[in-house]
Motif scaffolding. Structure first.
Motif, mmCIF file in Angstrom:
data_model
loop_
_atom_site.group_PDB
_atom_site.id
_atom_site.type_symbol
_atom_site.label_atom_id
_atom_site.label_comp_id
_atom_site.label_asym_id
_atom_site.label_seq_id
_atom_site.Cartn_x
_atom_site.Cartn_y
_atom_site.Cartn_z
ATOM 1 N N ARG A 120 -10.737 11.811 -0.058
ATOM 2 C CA ARG A 120 -11.682 10.446 -1.193
ATOM 3 C C ARG A 120 -13.179 10.990 -0.911
ATOM 4 N NH1 ARG A 120 -8.606 8.410 3.089
ATOM 5 N NH2 ARG A 120 -11.010 9.328 4.817
ATOM 6 N N SER A 121 -13.482 12.047 -0.352
ATOM 7 C CA SER A 121 -15.249 11.922 -0.408
ATOM 8 C C SER A 121 -15.418 12.718 -1.335
ATOM 9 C CB SER A 121 -15.069 13.171 0.729
ATOM 10 O OG SER A 121 -15.002 14.605 0.610
ATOM 11 N N SER A 122 -14.384 13.804 -2.364
ATOM 12 C CA SER A 122 -14.394 14.411 -3.736
ATOM 13 C C SER A 122 -14.680 13.135 -5.147
ATOM 14 C CB SER A 122 -13.561 15.146 -4.363
ATOM 15 O OG SER A 122 -12.203 14.449 -4.340
ATOM 16 N N PHE A 123 -15.206 12.230 -5.005
ATOM 17 C CA PHE A 123 -15.245 10.670 -6.045
ATOM 18 C C PHE A 123 -16.827 10.703 -5.940
ATOM 19 C CE2 PHE A 123 -10.633 10.876 -4.990
ATOM 20 C CZ PHE A 123 -10.032 11.012 -6.477
ATOM 21 N N PRO A 176 0.629 -0.847 -0.166
ATOM 22 C CA PRO A 176 -0.144 0.010 0.368
ATOM 23 C C PRO A 176 0.911 1.620 0.240
ATOM 24 C CG PRO A 176 -0.736 -1.445 1.667
ATOM 25 C CD PRO A 176 0.937 -1.993 1.287
ATOM 26 N N GLY A 177 0.560 2.451 -0.578
ATOM 27 C CA GLY A 177 0.777 3.701 -0.317
ATOM 28 C C GLY A 177 0.138 4.221 1.064
ATOM 29 N N ASN A 209 -3.126 14.922 7.730
ATOM 30 C CA ASN A 209 -4.405 14.943 7.098
ATOM 31 C C ASN A 209 -4.390 13.820 6.585
ATOM 32 O OD1 ASN A 209 -5.958 15.595 5.022
ATOM 33 N ND2 ASN A 209 -5.039 16.794 3.684
ATOM 34 N N THR A 210 -5.725 12.893 6.705
ATOM 35 C CA THR A 210 -5.656 11.599 5.858
ATOM 36 C C THR A 210 -6.651 11.119 5.091
ATOM 37 O OG1 THR A 210 -7.093 11.161 8.356
ATOM 38 C CG2 THR A 210 -4.685 10.888 8.186
ATOM 39 N N ALA A 211 -7.474 13.005 5.319
ATOM 40 C CA ALA A 211 -8.590 12.849 4.173
ATOM 41 C C ALA A 211 -8.587 12.501 2.984
ATOM 42 C CB ALA A 211 -9.298 13.766 4.075
ATOM 43 N N TRP A 212 -7.114 12.034 2.260
ATOM 44 C CA TRP A 212 -6.252 11.196 0.665
ATOM 45 C C TRP A 212 -6.353 10.426 0.376
ATOM 46 C CZ3 TRP A 212 -1.443 10.323 0.195
ATOM 47 C CH2 TRP A 212 -0.907 10.601 0.640
ATOM 48 N N MET A 213 -5.936 9.936 1.589
ATOM 49 C CA MET A 213 -4.752 9.101 1.817
ATOM 50 C C MET A 213 -6.345 7.434 1.408
ATOM 51 S SD MET A 213 -2.604 8.803 5.026
ATOM 52 C CE MET A 213 -1.534 10.298 5.100
ATOM 53 N N LEU A 214 -5.708 6.257 1.548
ATOM 54 C CA LEU A 214 -6.626 5.058 1.853
ATOM 55 C C LEU A 214 -7.092 4.649 2.728
ATOM 56 C CD1 LEU A 214 -3.705 2.688 -0.491
ATOM 57 C CD2 LEU A 214 -5.520 3.613 -1.467
ATOM 58 N N GLU A 215 -8.002 3.640 2.928
ATOM 59 C CA GLU A 215 -8.782 3.367 3.947
ATOM 60 C C GLU A 215 -8.533 2.133 4.292
ATOM 61 O OE1 GLU A 215 -12.890 5.307 4.713
ATOM 62 O OE2 GLU A 215 -12.530 4.243 2.793
ATOM 63 N N PRO A 216 -8.050 1.673 5.585
ATOM 64 C CA PRO A 216 -7.595 0.271 5.219
ATOM 65 C C PRO A 216 -8.798 -0.843 4.906
ATOM 66 C CG PRO A 216 -8.041 1.328 8.249
ATOM 67 C CD PRO A 216 -8.097 1.839 6.417
ATOM 68 N N ARG A 259 2.275 -9.725 -6.680
ATOM 69 C CA ARG A 259 2.779 -8.489 -5.532
ATOM 70 C C ARG A 259 1.759 -7.811 -6.469
ATOM 71 N NH1 ARG A 259 9.084 -6.330 -6.858
ATOM 72 N NH2 ARG A 259 9.873 -8.208 -5.679
ATOM 73 N N LEU A 260 1.587 -6.967 -5.457
ATOM 74 C CA LEU A 260 0.124 -6.166 -6.337
ATOM 75 C C LEU A 260 -0.109 -4.614 -5.554
ATOM 76 C CD1 LEU A 260 -2.679 -5.335 -6.640
ATOM 77 C CD2 LEU A 260 -3.860 -6.750 -4.671
ATOM 78 N N GLU A 261 0.474 -3.017 -5.837
ATOM 79 C CA GLU A 261 0.331 -2.111 -4.729
ATOM 80 C C GLU A 261 -1.150 -1.608 -5.351
ATOM 81 O OE1 GLU A 261 4.442 -0.275 -5.799
ATOM 82 O OE2 GLU A 261 3.523 1.524 -6.217
ATOM 83 N N VAL A 262 -1.192 -0.197 -3.873
ATOM 84 C CA VAL A 262 -2.423 -0.043 -4.105
ATOM 85 C C VAL A 262 -2.389 1.324 -3.310
ATOM 86 C CG1 VAL A 262 -4.735 -0.062 -3.478
ATOM 87 C CG2 VAL A 262 -3.474 -1.911 -3.227
ATOM 88 N N ARG A 263 -2.113 2.443 -4.305
ATOM 89 C CA ARG A 263 -2.341 3.902 -3.704
ATOM 90 C C ARG A 263 -3.269 4.365 -4.184
ATOM 91 N NH1 ARG A 263 3.140 5.905 -5.024
ATOM 92 N NH2 ARG A 263 4.149 4.981 -5.515
ATOM 93 N N PRO A 264 -3.061 5.984 -2.903
ATOM 94 C CA PRO A 264 -4.172 6.538 -3.259
ATOM 95 C C PRO A 264 -3.880 7.490 -4.354
ATOM 96 C CG PRO A 264 -2.963 7.137 -0.944
ATOM 97 C CD PRO A 264 -2.294 5.958 -2.293
ATOM 98 N N LEU A 265 -5.323 7.455 -5.228
ATOM 99 C CA LEU A 265 -5.183 8.336 -6.720
ATOM 100 C C LEU A 265 -4.751 9.525 -6.675
ATOM 101 C CD1 LEU A 265 -6.169 8.245 -9.127
ATOM 102 C CD2 LEU A 265 -8.321 9.344 -9.237
ATOM 103 N N SER A 266 -4.634 10.504 -5.363
ATOM 104 C CA SER A 266 -4.012 11.254 -5.882
ATOM 105 C C SER A 266 -4.203 12.157 -4.088
ATOM 106 C CB SER A 266 -4.553 12.578 -6.194
ATOM 107 O OG SER A 266 -4.188 14.524 -6.591
ATOM 108 N N PRO A 267 -2.558 13.221 -3.867
ATOM 109 C CA PRO A 267 -3.056 13.504 -2.921
ATOM 110 C C PRO A 267 -3.691 15.188 -2.770
ATOM 111 C CG PRO A 267 -0.684 13.818 -3.644
ATOM 112 C CD PRO A 267 -1.431 13.067 -4.614
ATOM 113 N N LYS A 268 -3.767 15.490 -3.517
ATOM 114 C CA LYS A 268 -4.709 17.368 -3.914
ATOM 115 C C LYS A 268 -6.317 16.642 -3.855
ATOM 116 C CE LYS A 268 -0.803 18.547 -6.376
ATOM 117 N NZ LYS A 268 -0.539 19.372 -7.624
ATOM 118 N N ARG A 269 -6.434 15.559 -3.842
ATOM 119 C CA ARG A 269 -8.376 14.801 -3.704
ATOM 120 C C ARG A 269 -8.657 14.156 -2.872
ATOM 121 N NH1 ARG A 269 -10.630 14.116 -9.497
ATOM 122 N NH2 ARG A 269 -12.609 13.952 -8.327
#
Length: 236
Positions: free
Chosen positions: A233-236, A180-181, A193-200, A221-231
């Motif tokens: 989660r609630s914006s999607f 994970p990222g 500020n964790t609002a942009w991060m992945l959730e467990p 191997r499976l890499e999982v990242r937040p889409l963007s630190p500038k957005r």
């Protein structure tokens, strides 16, 4: 523990909170569970939620830095899926890090990985099936200031996982590493500020995908990242 149930058994370490709790609750719909963490009271609460989802649950309060205790508690368990999730992080410059902080990260992130895997892997090999899934980090292939020990342990995870995969795949055992990222957990200091991060739960979904793949297919191997630190989660 003897598995008389048709459901496979998953052992999850660090299962009392955060990513480990989410993994346990995600797998509860399809697996019976052995949940391992240091705090029995927190484990009991997770177990109740998993039982409500249909799982039979065994809890083990263990400090996995103690190899003797881990071997005594885990050897002989019939485990179909092992999720090595337990981990700690102390993120600070090398010259500010104490020997205790350094050793604790190595003991949990590296040595406990050995203790747990060594205890349950022989049974998988004997039965000719099983899956070892390790929670790594994108820190396992990059670096950052304050990560001298933590990133070192996650680089270890990547090398360990690939080597183990090559050793046991012909015995019918899959080995996966989820990287994970940033994930919104207690790892980050208060006020971050964790609002942009992945959730467990996102990492739990990745684990479920890896361990329920068709038997002939390995998600190594499976890499999982937040889409963007500038957005957020609630914006999607």
């Amino acid at each position: 523990m003897t598995n008389s149930s048709p459901r496979p058994v998953a052992l999850v370490t660090g299962a009392s909170r955060g990513i480990g709790q989410a993994i346990a609750q995600r797998l509860a719909a399809t697996h019976d569970l052995v949940l391992v963490a240091r705090h029995a009271d927190l484990l009991a609460a997770v177990a109740r939620a998993c039982e409500a989802a249909g799982a039979t649950v065994q809890t083990l309060a263990l400090d996995l830095r103690d190899g003797v205790a881990a071997a005594a508690a885990l050897s002989g368990l019939q485990v179909d899926v092992l999720v090595n999730n337990a981990g700690v992080a102390v993120l600070k410059p090398f010259l500010d890090m104490t020997a205790e902080e350094w050793n604790r990260q190595v003991d949990v992130n590296v040595n406990a990985l050995y203790h747990v895997t060594r205890a349950v892997l022989p049974g998988m090999v004997q039965r000719g099936r099983g899956h070892v899934c390790i929670i790594g980090s994108t820190a396992g292939r990059n670096t950052f200031v304050g990560g001298t020990c933590y990133t070192g342990t996650k680089h270890f995870v990547m090398g360990f996982a690939e080597s183990l995969m090559l050793e046991v795949r012909d015995a019918g055992i899959g080995v996966s590493v989820i990287t994970p990222g940033s994930v919104a957990t207690e790892l980050f200091p208060e006020g971050t500020n964790t609002a942009w991060m992945l959730e467990p739960e996102n990492i739990a979904d990745a684990v479920a995908f890896a361990v329920t793949a068709p038997p002939h297919m390995l998600v190594h191997r499976l890499e999982v990242r937040p889409l963007s630190p500038k957005r957020p989660r609630s914006s999607f």
